[in-house]
Enzyme design. Structure first.
Site, PDB file in Angstrom:
ATOM      1  N   ALA A 113     -11.494   4.685   2.475  1.00  0.00           N
ATOM      2  CA  ALA A 113     -10.305   5.440   2.874  1.00  0.00           C
ATOM      3  C   ALA A 113      -9.354   5.578   1.698  1.00  0.00           C
ATOM      4  O   ALA A 113      -9.094   4.604   0.988  1.00  0.00           O
ATOM      5  CB  ALA A 113      -9.606   4.737   4.027  1.00  0.00           C
TER       6      ALA A 113
ATOM      7  N   LYS B 269       4.828  -6.628   0.670  1.00  0.00           N
ATOM      8  CA  LYS B 269       4.050  -5.712   1.502  1.00  0.00           C
ATOM      9  C   LYS B 269       3.346  -6.473   2.620  1.00  0.00           C
ATOM     10  O   LYS B 269       2.633  -7.453   2.371  1.00  0.00           O
ATOM     11  CB  LYS B 269       3.006  -4.973   0.657  1.00  0.00           C
ATOM     12  CG  LYS B 269       2.118  -3.999   1.436  1.00  0.00           C
ATOM     13  CD  LYS B 269       2.915  -2.824   1.989  1.00  0.00           C
ATOM     14  CE  LYS B 269       2.027  -1.866   2.773  1.00  0.00           C
ATOM     15  NZ  LYS B 269       1.123  -1.089   1.904  1.00  0.00           N
TER      16      LYS B 269
ATOM     17  N   HIS C 174       5.224   4.820  -3.115  1.00  0.00           N
ATOM     18  CA  HIS C 174       4.034   4.150  -2.548  1.00  0.00           C
ATOM     19  C   HIS C 174       2.818   4.629  -3.321  1.00  0.00           C
ATOM     20  O   HIS C 174       2.405   5.787  -3.199  1.00  0.00           O
ATOM     21  CB  HIS C 174       3.864   4.477  -1.063  1.00  0.00           C
ATOM     22  CG  HIS C 174       2.733   3.727  -0.419  1.00  0.00           C
ATOM     23  ND1 HIS C 174       2.909   2.924   0.679  1.00  0.00           N
ATOM     24  CD2 HIS C 174       1.405   3.651  -0.708  1.00  0.00           C
ATOM     25  CE1 HIS C 174       1.753   2.386   1.042  1.00  0.00           C
ATOM     26  NE2 HIS C 174       0.817   2.826   0.198  1.00  0.00           N
TER      27      HIS C 174
ATOM     28  N   LEU D 194      -6.334   5.934   5.479  1.00  0.00           N
ATOM     29  CA  LEU D 194      -5.777   5.033   6.475  1.00  0.00           C
ATOM     30  C   LEU D 194      -4.318   4.790   6.148  1.00  0.00           C
ATOM     31  O   LEU D 194      -4.003   4.505   4.985  1.00  0.00           O
ATOM     32  CB  LEU D 194      -6.541   3.703   6.501  1.00  0.00           C
ATOM     33  CG  LEU D 194      -7.950   3.764   7.100  1.00  0.00           C
ATOM     34  CD1 LEU D 194      -8.667   2.428   6.926  1.00  0.00           C
ATOM     35  CD2 LEU D 194      -7.919   4.153   8.575  1.00  0.00           C
TER      36      LEU D 194
ATOM     37  N   ASN E 222      -2.592  -4.589  -3.305  1.00  0.00           N
ATOM     38  CA  ASN E 222      -3.868  -4.929  -2.662  1.00  0.00           C
ATOM     39  C   ASN E 222      -5.041  -4.802  -3.628  1.00  0.00           C
ATOM     40  O   ASN E 222      -5.949  -3.995  -3.450  1.00  0.00           O
ATOM     41  CB  ASN E 222      -4.100  -4.082  -1.404  1.00  0.00           C
ATOM     42  CG  ASN E 222      -4.051  -2.590  -1.652  1.00  0.00           C
ATOM     43  OD1 ASN E 222      -3.340  -2.118  -2.539  1.00  0.00           O
ATOM     44  ND2 ASN E 222      -4.805  -1.836  -0.874  1.00  0.00           N
TER      45      ASN E 222
ATOM     46  N   ASP F 291       0.930   7.487  -1.644  1.00  0.00           N
ATOM     47  CA  ASP F 291      -0.209   6.658  -1.236  1.00  0.00           C
ATOM     48  C   ASP F 291      -1.467   7.097  -1.983  1.00  0.00           C
ATOM     49  O   ASP F 291      -2.578   6.992  -1.470  1.00  0.00           O
ATOM     50  CB  ASP F 291      -0.438   6.720   0.276  1.00  0.00           C
ATOM     51  CG  ASP F 291      -1.383   5.630   0.776  1.00  0.00           C
ATOM     52  OD1 ASP F 291      -1.576   4.642   0.042  1.00  0.00           O
ATOM     53  OD2 ASP F 291      -1.936   5.773   1.880  1.00  0.00           O
TER      54      ASP F 291
ATOM     55  N   HIS G  80     -10.803   6.458  -5.386  1.00  0.00           N
ATOM     56  CA  HIS G  80     -12.124   5.904  -5.080  1.00  0.00           C
ATOM     57  C   HIS G  80     -13.153   6.793  -5.751  1.00  0.00           C
ATOM     58  O   HIS G  80     -13.012   8.019  -5.764  1.00  0.00           O
ATOM     59  CB  HIS G  80     -12.400   5.884  -3.577  1.00  0.00           C
ATOM     60  CG  HIS G  80     -11.592   4.882  -2.807  1.00  0.00           C
ATOM     61  ND1 HIS G  80     -11.857   3.529  -2.843  1.00  0.00           N
ATOM     62  CD2 HIS G  80     -10.531   5.044  -1.975  1.00  0.00           C
ATOM     63  CE1 HIS G  80     -10.999   2.898  -2.060  1.00  0.00           C
ATOM     64  NE2 HIS G  80     -10.180   3.790  -1.523  1.00  0.00           N
TER      65      HIS G  80
ATOM     66  N   HIS H   1       2.687  -1.773   6.475  1.00  0.00           N
ATOM     67  CA  HIS H   1       1.560  -0.948   6.938  1.00  0.00           C
ATOM     68  C   HIS H   1       1.532  -1.144   8.447  1.00  0.00           C
ATOM     69  O   HIS H   1       1.051  -2.163   8.949  1.00  0.00           O
ATOM     70  CB  HIS H   1       0.250  -1.406   6.298  1.00  0.00           C
ATOM     71  CG  HIS H   1      -0.930  -0.568   6.697  1.00  0.00           C
ATOM     72  ND1 HIS H   1      -1.681   0.156   5.776  1.00  0.00           N
ATOM     73  CD2 HIS H   1      -1.495  -0.316   7.905  1.00  0.00           C
ATOM     74  CE1 HIS H   1      -2.641   0.810   6.409  1.00  0.00           C
ATOM     75  NE2 HIS H   1      -2.547   0.527   7.702  1.00  0.00           N
TER      76      HIS H   1
ATOM     77  N   HIS I 106       3.822   5.212   4.708  1.00  0.00           N
ATOM     78  CA  HIS I 106       2.963   6.333   5.116  1.00  0.00           C
ATOM     79  C   HIS I 106       3.010   6.574   6.629  1.00  0.00           C
ATOM     80  O   HIS I 106       2.013   6.455   7.335  1.00  0.00           O
ATOM     81  CB  HIS I 106       1.524   6.137   4.637  1.00  0.00           C
ATOM     82  CG  HIS I 106       0.988   4.737   4.724  1.00  0.00           C
ATOM     83  ND1 HIS I 106       1.046   3.960   5.863  1.00  0.00           N
ATOM     84  CD2 HIS I 106       0.359   3.967   3.798  1.00  0.00           C
ATOM     85  CE1 HIS I 106       0.491   2.789   5.642  1.00  0.00           C
ATOM     86  NE2 HIS I 106       0.063   2.772   4.382  1.00  0.00           N
TER      87      HIS I 106
ATOM     88  N   HIS J 296      -1.116   3.433  -5.395  1.00  0.00           N
ATOM     89  CA  HIS J 296      -2.181   2.491  -5.745  1.00  0.00           C
ATOM     90  C   HIS J 296      -2.718   2.857  -7.128  1.00  0.00           C
ATOM     91  O   HIS J 296      -3.330   3.910  -7.305  1.00  0.00           O
ATOM     92  CB  HIS J 296      -3.309   2.559  -4.722  1.00  0.00           C
ATOM     93  CG  HIS J 296      -2.895   2.189  -3.332  1.00  0.00           C
ATOM     94  ND1 HIS J 296      -2.973   0.905  -2.844  1.00  0.00           N
ATOM     95  CD2 HIS J 296      -2.375   2.947  -2.328  1.00  0.00           C
ATOM     96  CE1 HIS J 296      -2.533   0.873  -1.605  1.00  0.00           C
ATOM     97  NE2 HIS J 296      -2.157   2.101  -1.261  1.00  0.00           N
ATOM     98  N   PHE J 297      -2.494   1.988  -8.100  1.00  0.00           N
ATOM     99  CA  PHE J 297      -3.061   2.192  -9.428  1.00  0.00           C
ATOM    100  C   PHE J 297      -4.481   1.638  -9.543  1.00  0.00           C
ATOM    101  O   PHE J 297      -5.243   2.060 -10.401  1.00  0.00           O
ATOM    102  CB  PHE J 297      -2.197   1.486 -10.482  1.00  0.00           C
ATOM    103  CG  PHE J 297      -1.006   2.267 -10.942  1.00  0.00           C
ATOM    104  CD1 PHE J 297      -1.101   3.631 -11.202  1.00  0.00           C
ATOM    105  CD2 PHE J 297       0.208   1.643 -11.153  1.00  0.00           C
ATOM    106  CE1 PHE J 297      -0.001   4.352 -11.653  1.00  0.00           C
ATOM    107  CE2 PHE J 297       1.318   2.351 -11.605  1.00  0.00           C
ATOM    108  CZ  PHE J 297       1.203   3.708 -11.854  1.00  0.00           C
ATOM    109  N   ARG J 298      -4.825   0.649  -8.690  1.00  0.00           N
ATOM    110  CA  ARG J 298      -6.016  -0.170  -8.879  1.00  0.00           C
ATOM    111  C   ARG J 298      -5.859  -0.994 -10.165  1.00  0.00           C
ATOM    112  O   ARG J 298      -4.750  -1.307 -10.562  1.00  0.00           O
ATOM    113  CB  ARG J 298      -7.291   0.675  -8.886  1.00  0.00           C
ATOM    114  CG  ARG J 298      -7.451   1.607  -7.687  1.00  0.00           C
ATOM    115  CD  ARG J 298      -7.467   0.916  -6.368  1.00  0.00           C
ATOM    116  NE  ARG J 298      -7.851   1.831  -5.284  1.00  0.00           N
ATOM    117  CZ  ARG J 298      -7.432   1.719  -4.042  1.00  0.00           C
ATOM    118  NH1 ARG J 298      -6.608   0.734  -3.700  1.00  0.00           N
ATOM    119  NH2 ARG J 298      -7.829   2.567  -3.124  1.00  0.00           N
TER     120      ARG J 298
END
Length: 466
Positions: free
Chosen positions: A386, A222, A136, A342, A164, A370, A374, A259, A297, A138-140
């Site tokens: 988050a 997802k 799980h 989150l 996302n 996860d 940011h 989620h 998560h 997030h690379f962006r």
């Protein structure tokens, strides 16, 4: 200090905690009352709340109390019998007309016995495991990939990549384009496979599930309830109304990643996972018994219980923050924005349920960081974002936690085997090595020209990557 207080425990049931570098506290769990008695040993030797005095020497002679550095290092946890402090506590409790049990808490196995810790140099200095995967992540996108992709690819062989983005990754064609942008940032000589995921919406066509099943690079869908987290506004407004998509995923054996939170304004944020299970997830699991489901998560004891009681086609990912922290680490002593994520951190009892599943080596709980970057100014804001960016420190963090609980033998299964087995992918044959060499998580990272504060920033860990 508060950031690591929740995970520094030993086999006796004592908990080492504190709120500043000059303060340590010993919490003794009381099995009969489920309460806690707090012995706060400042430099002055003051005992709270009874008002008795205990010298620092009295505790440290036989009990090596945790020393703190940089707001609470994992490095210097010490294990002991704490006999003088225990005797003083008994005396104090008797004086105040109360009885406090010093027996260990039976539900959790906390850490290695003192005699094993005292072996010191006999402990392993290196730990080699099959290359892990991050299930799980997030690379962006865009310039951030130059930081996030190498940070993960240098350690993990594969990663489930969350979809996302803005706009979200809804189709196989979009996933392929995103995948190519990721692969372009993999360092030379490194083998890494991004496992792509599609973003479910109210209007996702069944044909897209069929296309995903035929693809060799899309591995799941997802489910984001609309408004649940970052870039989830395009998510599903009612998870109970897309059963035709669940049926298609079951038919084509495409996993559903969940989620698991409701987003109703009248539902307390700490209860949203439980309500999601009761309102939606139990029915989805019952109606589609052949559908592989990953509870992403997981954050609550109810979530852990759901996975434990469900079939072998149900699993959960575990993040560093939900394993190592609870809501005290977010809120006590001031709001700590870099611990804000989150689903939000929950009570200690929920954290302990997650810990227990990992410590026992349950085969359907596996690593999923996860990790979510940011910029600092987006976290330290009136309305902060988050997410915890843990990619660089993730494996040493998991190893440090497991070592504290005398469970380093569980790392390889948790990090390298269980997720691959669930996704029906081959286990890696190459390896990574952790070295018992202290290193400090960077205070700040330059990511796409902006300052970013990583998870556990500035704190020292006992393990580093070899």
């Amino acid at each position: 200090m508060a950031e690591t207080s929740s995970l520094l425990r030993n086999h006796t049931g004592y908990r080492i905690a504190g709120s500043n570098p000059a303060l340590s506290a010993i919490y003794i769990k009381t099995p009969r009352t489920a309460g806690r008695f707090c012995l706060c040993c400042k430099i002055s030797g003051t005992l709270y709340p009874t008002g008795m005095t205990v010298s620092q020497e009295q505790i440290s002679d036989e009990s090596r109390v945790t020393s703190y550095e940089n707001r609470g290092s994992l490095l210097d946890t010490r294990y002991s019998r704490l006999a003088p402090a225990r005797n003083t506590l008994r005396s104090s409790a008797h004086t105040h007309g109360q009885t406090f049990s010093t027996r260990p808490t039976p539900q959790l196995r906390y850490t290695m016995p003192p005699e094993k810790f005292r072996q010191g140099d006999a402990m392993t200095d290196t730990l080699t495991i099959a290359r892990p995967d991050d299930w799980h992540l997030h690379f962006r996108d865009g310039d951030l990939l130059a930081e996030t992709v190498p940070a993960t690819a240098n350690v993990f062989g594969r990663a489930i990549v969350m979809p996302n983005l803005t706009p979200p990754v809804n189709t196989v064609a979009q996933a392929d384009e995103y995948r190519q942008r990721i692969l372009a940032q993999v360092p030379a000589g490194v083998t890494f496979e991004p496992l792509m995921v599609l973003y479910l919406t109210d209007t996702t066509p069944v044909e897209e599930v069929e296309r995903a099943a035929k693809s060799d690079f899309v591995h799941a869908f997802k489910l984001y309830p609309a408004g649940a987290t970052t870039n989830s506004d395009s998510g599903v407004t009612d998870p109970g109304k897309i059963t035709h998509l669940y049926a298609a995923m079951e038919k084509h054996d495409v996993p559903l990643l969940v989620h698991g939170e409701v987003t109703d304004a009248d539902i307390d944020i700490f209860d949203r996972e439980k309500v999601f299970i009761d309102r939606y997830l139990n029915d989805i699991r019952r109606q589609f018994p052949g559908l592989r489901i990953v509870f992403e998560h997981v954050t609550t004891s109810e979530g852990v219980h759901f996975v434990r009681e469900a079939s072998e086609l149900t699993a959960a990912t575990v993040t560093p923050q939900h394993l190592l922290m609870n809501r005290n680490d977010l809120l006590v002593g001031g709001v700590r924005p870099h611990n804000y994520c989150l689903p939000i951190l929950k009570r200690r009892q929920h954290q302990e349920s997650i810990q227990q599943a990992v410590l026992e080596g349950h085969g359907r709980f596996f690593l999923g960081t996860d990790s979510a970057p940011h910029a600092r100014n987006k976290k330290e804001a009136a309305c902060g974002c988050a997410g915890c960016y843990s990619a660089r420190a993730a494996l040493p963090l998991y190893a440090s936690f497991l070592e504290q609980h005398n469970a380093l033998d569980k790392l390889e299964g948790f990090a390298s085997h269980f997720g691959a087995d669930f996704y029906r992918l081959p286990r890696h044959t190459d390896t990574v090595t952790l070295v018992r060499k202290p290193w400090s998580v960077p205070e700040v990272i330059d990511a796409a020209g902006e300052a970013m504060v990583p998870f556990y920033a500035g704190q020292q860990l006992p393990w580093s990557l070899g």
